[in-house]
Design a protein around this motif. Structure first.
Motif, PDB file in Angstrom:
ATOM      1  N   ARG A   3       0.839  -1.187   0.000  1.00 41.26           N
ATOM      2  CA  ARG A   3       0.000   0.000   0.000  1.00 41.26           C
ATOM      3  C   ARG A   3       0.877   1.241   0.000  1.00 41.26           C
ATOM      4  NH1 ARG A   3      -5.334   0.835   0.763  1.00 41.26           N
ATOM      5  NH2 ARG A   3      -5.558   2.795   1.875  1.00 41.26           N
ATOM      6  N   ARG A   4       0.532   2.168  -0.889  1.00 41.59           N
ATOM      7  CA  ARG A   4       1.357   3.379  -0.971  1.00 41.59           C
ATOM      8  C   ARG A   4       0.992   4.338   0.139  1.00 41.59           C
ATOM      9  NH1 ARG A   4       0.066   5.065  -6.955  1.00 41.59           N
ATOM     10  NH2 ARG A   4      -1.983   4.840  -6.033  1.00 41.59           N
ATOM     11  N   LYS A   5       1.971   5.143   0.500  1.00 45.44           N
ATOM     12  CA  LYS A   5       1.716   6.109   1.563  1.00 45.44           C
ATOM     13  C   LYS A   5       0.977   7.316   0.979  1.00 45.44           C
ATOM     14  CE  LYS A   5       4.078   8.793   5.028  1.00 45.44           C
ATOM     15  NZ  LYS A   5       5.351   9.418   5.318  1.00 45.44           N
ATOM     16  N   LYS A   6      -0.189   7.609   1.568  1.00 43.96           N
ATOM     17  CA  LYS A   6      -0.948   8.774   1.114  1.00 43.96           C
ATOM     18  C   LYS A   6      -0.346  10.017   1.771  1.00 43.96           C
ATOM     19  CE  LYS A   6      -5.570   8.464   1.024  1.00 43.96           C
ATOM     20  NZ  LYS A   6      -6.966   8.597   1.526  1.00 43.96           N
ATOM     21  N   TYR A  16       0.198  10.610  -3.517  1.00 42.06           N
ATOM     22  CA  TYR A  16       0.876   9.494  -2.846  1.00 42.06           C
ATOM     23  C   TYR A  16       2.381   9.702  -2.951  1.00 42.06           C
ATOM     24  CZ  TYR A  16      -3.641   7.159  -3.197  1.00 42.06           C
ATOM     25  OH  TYR A  16      -4.970   6.837  -3.098  1.00 42.06           O
ATOM     26  N   GLU A  17       3.097   9.071  -2.027  1.00 42.58           N
ATOM     27  CA  GLU A  17       4.553   9.083  -2.098  1.00 42.58           C
ATOM     28  C   GLU A  17       4.983   8.507  -3.454  1.00 42.58           C
ATOM     29  OE1 GLU A  17       7.256   8.188   1.603  1.00 42.58           O
ATOM     30  OE2 GLU A  17       6.524   6.345   0.682  1.00 42.58           O
ATOM     31  N   GLY A  18       5.975   9.130  -4.081  1.00 38.69           N
ATOM     32  CA  GLY A  18       6.434   8.665  -5.386  1.00 38.69           C
ATOM     33  C   GLY A  18       7.507   7.602  -5.259  1.00 38.69           C
ATOM     34  N   PRO A  19       7.936   7.039  -6.399  1.00 42.86           N
ATOM     35  CA  PRO A  19       8.920   5.959  -6.373  1.00 42.86           C
ATOM     36  C   PRO A  19      10.322   6.426  -5.997  1.00 42.86           C
ATOM     37  CG  PRO A  19       8.318   6.540  -8.625  1.00 42.86           C
ATOM     38  CD  PRO A  19       7.427   7.316  -7.741  1.00 42.86           C
ATOM     39  N   TYR A  27      -3.018  11.340  -8.207  1.00 39.05           N
ATOM     40  CA  TYR A  27      -4.141  10.506  -8.650  1.00 39.05           C
ATOM     41  C   TYR A  27      -5.372  11.388  -8.846  1.00 39.05           C
ATOM     42  CZ  TYR A  27      -7.859   6.982  -8.410  1.00 39.05           C
ATOM     43  OH  TYR A  27      -8.955   6.207  -8.680  1.00 39.05           O
ATOM     44  N   GLU A  78      -3.220   8.458 -13.132  1.00 37.92           N
ATOM     45  CA  GLU A  78      -2.102   8.919 -12.298  1.00 37.92           C
ATOM     46  C   GLU A  78      -0.990   9.525 -13.125  1.00 37.92           C
ATOM     47  OE1 GLU A  78      -2.170   5.820  -8.582  1.00 37.92           O
ATOM     48  OE2 GLU A  78      -1.225   5.163 -10.440  1.00 37.92           O
TER      49      GLU A  78
END
Ligand code: TMP
Length: 253
Positions: A3-6, A16-19, A27, A78
């Motif tokens: 789950r990505r960090k919002k 959301y946190e990016g890569p 989004y 996104e």
């Protein structure tokens, strides 16, 4: 997938946190709000259209040397953007009177202004984003004088670009709102166009018929918002491959 960090959830988008450090995933939701979220609806396909339209405008701005936060579109909903510190101002540029300016000054909607007029609103939902002057901005330290010079020049360049792109497809750019962010390259600070540029944040009227092709369709109950945004995307030649068709199954990203 983990789950990505919002990082932040707004009315029409979630971040959301990016890569990689310094990046975010933006989004685009289907939610539409007006009058400081007093009016709310979910409009199937709006997020897809705004994602693609915002990509188109941000890429075009980049091509004429206007810096933006946009890095690349990731999928139908996104995009990858540079993380930036948003200046707490909504920068509004108006070419024709409409909306709150028409109300405030008693000028008929559609009256051409003698020159583009730039207004600033303080970004604060609880206060209803009040109109402020450069005096407020300087006194409360929201932006420096140098920032304000840069913001004005960016806003007018965005206006010229957007007006031209729209004119070429028979649409009048009545007004629009942008947000500006600061990015840091080491000690060096730059301002970039951030957030989104889409029919949610512009007024777009068909030049021949005056038909509204922007969020006023939702604000004023004038018909289908998806049809209006689809028409803008179609004219600009950026319709998504899986156009949002109400009633048909949608791809879930
Ligand atoms: P206004 O006439 O309601 O002040 O709006 C001016 C422009 O700013 C119009 O193109 C719509 C856009 N806008 C936003 O993007 N977000 C907002 O919250 C508001 C009130 C307007």
């Amino acid at each position: 997938m983990a789950r990505r960090k919002k990082i932040y959830e707004g009315k029409a988008k979630t971040l959301y946190e990016g890569p990689e450090p310094g990046t975010l995933v933006q989004y685009f939701k289907d939610d539409a709000t007006a009058f400081n979220a007093e009016k709310h609806d979910v409009i199937e396909g709006k997020g897809v259209l705004n994602n693609i339209l915002s990509e188109f405008f941000m890429l075009g701005l980049g091509q004429i040397g206007v810096p933006t936060h946009f890095l690349k579109r990731l999928n139908m909903r996104e995009q990858l953007v540079r993380s930036c510190e948003i200046i707490p101002l909504e920068i509004i540029v108006r070419n024709y009177a409409a909306g709150s300016m028409s109300k405030r000054l008693g000028i008929d909607e559609g009256t051409q202004l003698p020159r583009p007029i730039v207004e600033y609103c303080y970004k604060d939902d609880a206060l209803g984003d009040p109109l402020v002057t450069e005096e407020h901005i300087a006194a409360f330290g929201w932006a420096s004088q140098q920032d304000m010079d840069d913001i004005l020049s960016l806003a007018l360049r965005v206006n010229d670009f957007m007006s031209g792109v729209m004119l070429a497809v028979g649409i009048r750019l009545v007004d629009f709102k942008i947000e500006i962010g600061r990015v840091y390259d080491g000690d060096f600070q730059r301002l970039v166009v951030a957030d989104e540029i889409s029919p949610d944040s512009c007024r777009l009227w068909d030049i021949k018929t005056g038909q509204k092709l922007d969020k006023d369709v939702f604000r004023r109950d004038l018909g289908s918002l998806t049809d209006a945004y689809t028409e803008v995307a179609r004219r600009l030649g950026v319709m998504p491959n899986n156009p949002p068709a109400p009633g048909k199954p949608q791809l879930v990203n």
